[in-house]
Write a protein that holds these residues in place. Structure first.
Motif, short mmCIF file in Angstrom:
data_model
loop_
_atom_site.label_atom_id
_atom_site.label_comp_id
_atom_site.label_asym_id
_atom_site.label_seq_id
_atom_site.Cartn_x
_atom_site.Cartn_y
_atom_site.Cartn_z
N GLU A 1 12.11 -28.87 48.19
CA GLU A 1 12.40 -27.32 48.57
C GLU A 1 14.12 -27.25 48.67
O GLU A 1 14.51 -26.24 48.18
CB GLU A 1 11.64 -26.81 49.64
N GLN A 2 14.72 -27.92 49.56
CA GLN A 2 15.99 -28.01 49.98
C GLN A 2 16.77 -28.30 48.55
O GLN A 2 17.95 -27.39 48.70
CB GLN A 2 16.25 -28.74 51.22
N VAL A 3 16.48 -29.12 47.82
CA VAL A 3 17.17 -29.31 46.64
C VAL A 3 17.24 -27.97 45.85
O VAL A 3 18.26 -27.61 45.31
CB VAL A 3 16.79 -30.49 45.69
N GLU A 4 16.14 -27.35 45.51
CA GLU A 4 15.84 -26.03 44.78
C GLU A 4 16.72 -24.91 45.55
O GLU A 4 17.51 -24.28 45.05
CB GLU A 4 14.56 -25.46 45.05
N GLU A 5 17.03 -24.80 46.96
CA GLU A 5 17.39 -23.89 47.41
C GLU A 5 18.90 -23.84 47.45
O GLU A 5 19.42 -22.86 47.37
CB GLU A 5 17.00 -23.73 48.86
N GLU A 6 19.33 -24.98 47.60
CA GLU A 6 20.84 -25.35 47.56
C GLU A 6 21.32 -24.93 45.98
O GLU A 6 22.26 -24.53 45.99
CB GLU A 6 21.42 -26.75 47.93
N HIS B 1 24.50 -22.46 54.91
CA HIS B 1 23.25 -22.50 55.89
C HIS B 1 21.97 -23.36 55.57
O HIS B 1 21.52 -24.07 56.07
CB HIS B 1 22.71 -20.85 56.09
N GLU B 2 22.14 -23.33 53.80
CA GLU B 2 21.00 -24.16 53.38
C GLU B 2 21.21 -25.68 53.66
O GLU B 2 20.50 -26.46 53.73
CB GLU B 2 20.64 -23.86 52.05
N ARG B 3 22.62 -25.93 53.59
CA ARG B 3 23.20 -27.24 53.84
C ARG B 3 22.76 -27.85 55.03
O ARG B 3 22.43 -29.06 55.44
CB ARG B 3 24.52 -27.40 53.43
N PHE B 4 22.97 -26.94 56.17
CA PHE B 4 22.79 -26.93 57.51
C PHE B 4 21.27 -27.47 57.59
O PHE B 4 20.69 -28.38 58.39
CB PHE B 4 22.93 -25.80 58.22
N ILE B 5 20.55 -26.67 56.92
CA ILE B 5 18.98 -26.62 57.08
C ILE B 5 18.55 -27.89 56.29
O ILE B 5 17.78 -28.90 56.86
CB ILE B 5 18.15 -25.69 56.46
N THR B 6 19.25 -28.54 55.11
CA THR B 6 18.86 -29.88 54.58
C THR B 6 19.25 -30.94 55.62
O THR B 6 18.32 -31.84 56.02
CB THR B 6 19.63 -30.02 53.31
N PHE C 1 13.05 -11.46 49.39
CA PHE C 1 12.25 -12.51 49.02
C PHE C 1 12.51 -13.79 49.69
O PHE C 1 11.58 -14.55 50.14
CB PHE C 1 12.62 -12.77 47.45
N GLN C 2 13.65 -14.40 49.67
CA GLN C 2 14.16 -15.45 50.54
C GLN C 2 13.60 -15.37 52.10
O GLN C 2 13.21 -16.40 52.49
CB GLN C 2 15.52 -15.79 50.33
N GLN C 3 13.57 -14.31 52.56
CA GLN C 3 13.23 -14.10 53.76
C GLN C 3 11.70 -14.58 53.89
O GLN C 3 11.30 -15.01 54.94
CB GLN C 3 13.48 -12.58 54.22
N GLU D 1 10.11 -16.63 51.92
CA GLU D 1 10.02 -17.86 51.81
C GLU D 1 10.32 -18.80 53.12
O GLU D 1 9.65 -19.49 53.34
CB GLU D 1 11.11 -18.46 50.78
N GLU D 2 11.27 -18.10 53.74
CA GLU D 2 11.47 -18.80 55.25
C GLU D 2 10.50 -18.56 56.32
O GLU D 2 10.18 -19.50 56.94
CB GLU D 2 12.92 -18.23 55.73
N ASN D 3 9.82 -17.68 56.20
CA ASN D 3 8.81 -17.41 57.12
C ASN D 3 7.64 -18.31 56.65
O ASN D 3 6.91 -19.03 57.50
CB ASN D 3 7.87 -15.98 56.74
N GLY D 4 7.47 -18.53 55.57
CA GLY D 4 6.69 -19.60 54.94
C GLY D 4 6.87 -20.72 55.14
O GLY D 4 5.87 -21.59 55.52
N HIS D 5 8.16 -21.17 55.20
CA HIS D 5 8.40 -22.67 55.76
C HIS D 5 8.04 -22.78 57.27
O HIS D 5 7.69 -23.97 57.65
CB HIS D 5 9.95 -22.65 55.56
N ALA D 6 8.25 -21.72 58.07
CA ALA D 6 7.99 -21.94 59.49
C ALA D 6 6.47 -22.01 59.76
O ALA D 6 6.40 -22.82 60.38
CB ALA D 6 8.68 -20.45 60.28
N LYS E 1 14.50 -22.78 63.36
CA LYS E 1 15.51 -22.63 62.56
C LYS E 1 15.09 -22.04 61.45
O LYS E 1 15.94 -21.16 60.43
CB LYS E 1 16.11 -23.93 62.22
N GLU E 2 14.22 -22.12 60.83
CA GLU E 2 13.41 -21.60 59.71
C GLU E 2 13.05 -20.00 60.00
O GLU E 2 13.47 -19.22 59.12
CB GLU E 2 11.85 -22.27 59.13
N PHE E 3 12.73 -19.53 61.07
CA PHE E 3 12.63 -18.12 61.52
C PHE E 3 13.89 -17.70 61.87
O PHE E 3 14.25 -16.52 61.23
CB PHE E 3 11.78 -17.97 62.74
#
Ligand code: FEO
Length: 165
Positions: free
Chosen positions: A126-131, A93-98, A45-47, A49-54, A16-18
């Protein structure tokens, strides 16, 4: 050692992160084609970050003696209609990830897997910040509109992501 169920859930989260990374790159490409370089910068930039999460999850599964299994990454959409629609999709999408992170956390609590709970605290924060950041940009778009000077100003503001913090 990770349980099989948690290992599976974490592997699905890596996917999901990728996918998130791929989705934001597709959004960035859309923004570039609409002459919105600031939006494209923010999304690229967000892309990253998502690689970093994965990769954080990838490293964690390995550290716990689990096996990382990478699945196919779904094709993201490529047409986002308008900047407002695009940011609605970012927020959804971020809500779905949360929700997905929360489900894994619930599993970790049920299994008394304390290490996974602690690792997921970072993701929950991190999800609080992203949302919050997606929601702030969406509200600006709704208030200021998508045309002319307002959009240009927002594009310039988004171009500064990574320079302010
Ligand atoms: Fe990795 Fe945007 O959540």
């Amino acid at each position: 050692m990770l349980s099989k169920a948690l290992q599976k859930a974490l592997n699905e989260q890596i996917n999901k992160e990728f996918y998130s990374s791929y989705l934001y790159l597709s959004m960035a490409a859309w923004a570039e084609s609409r002459n919105l370089p600031g939006f494209a910068h923010w999304l690229k930039f967000q892309q990253q970050e998502e690689n970093g999460h994965a990769m954080k999850l990838y490293n964690y599964v390995n550290e716990r003696g689990g096996s990382v299994e990478l699945g196919a990454i779904e094709q993201p959409p490529s047409d986002f209609k308008s900047p407002t629609t695009l940011f609605e999709e970012v927020l959804n999408h971020e809500r779905f990830i949360t929700a997905s992170i929360n489900k894994i956390y619930e599993k970790a609590v049920k299994e008394n897997d304390y290490a996974t709970q602690v690792k997921l605290h970072w993701f929950i924060d991190e999800q609080v910040e992203e949302e919050a950041s997606a929601s702030e940009i969406l509200n600006t778009l709704k208030m200021a509109g998508e045309k002319g000077p307002a959009l240009l100003m927002l594009d310039r503001q988004l171009a500064r992501r990574g320079q302010q913090r």
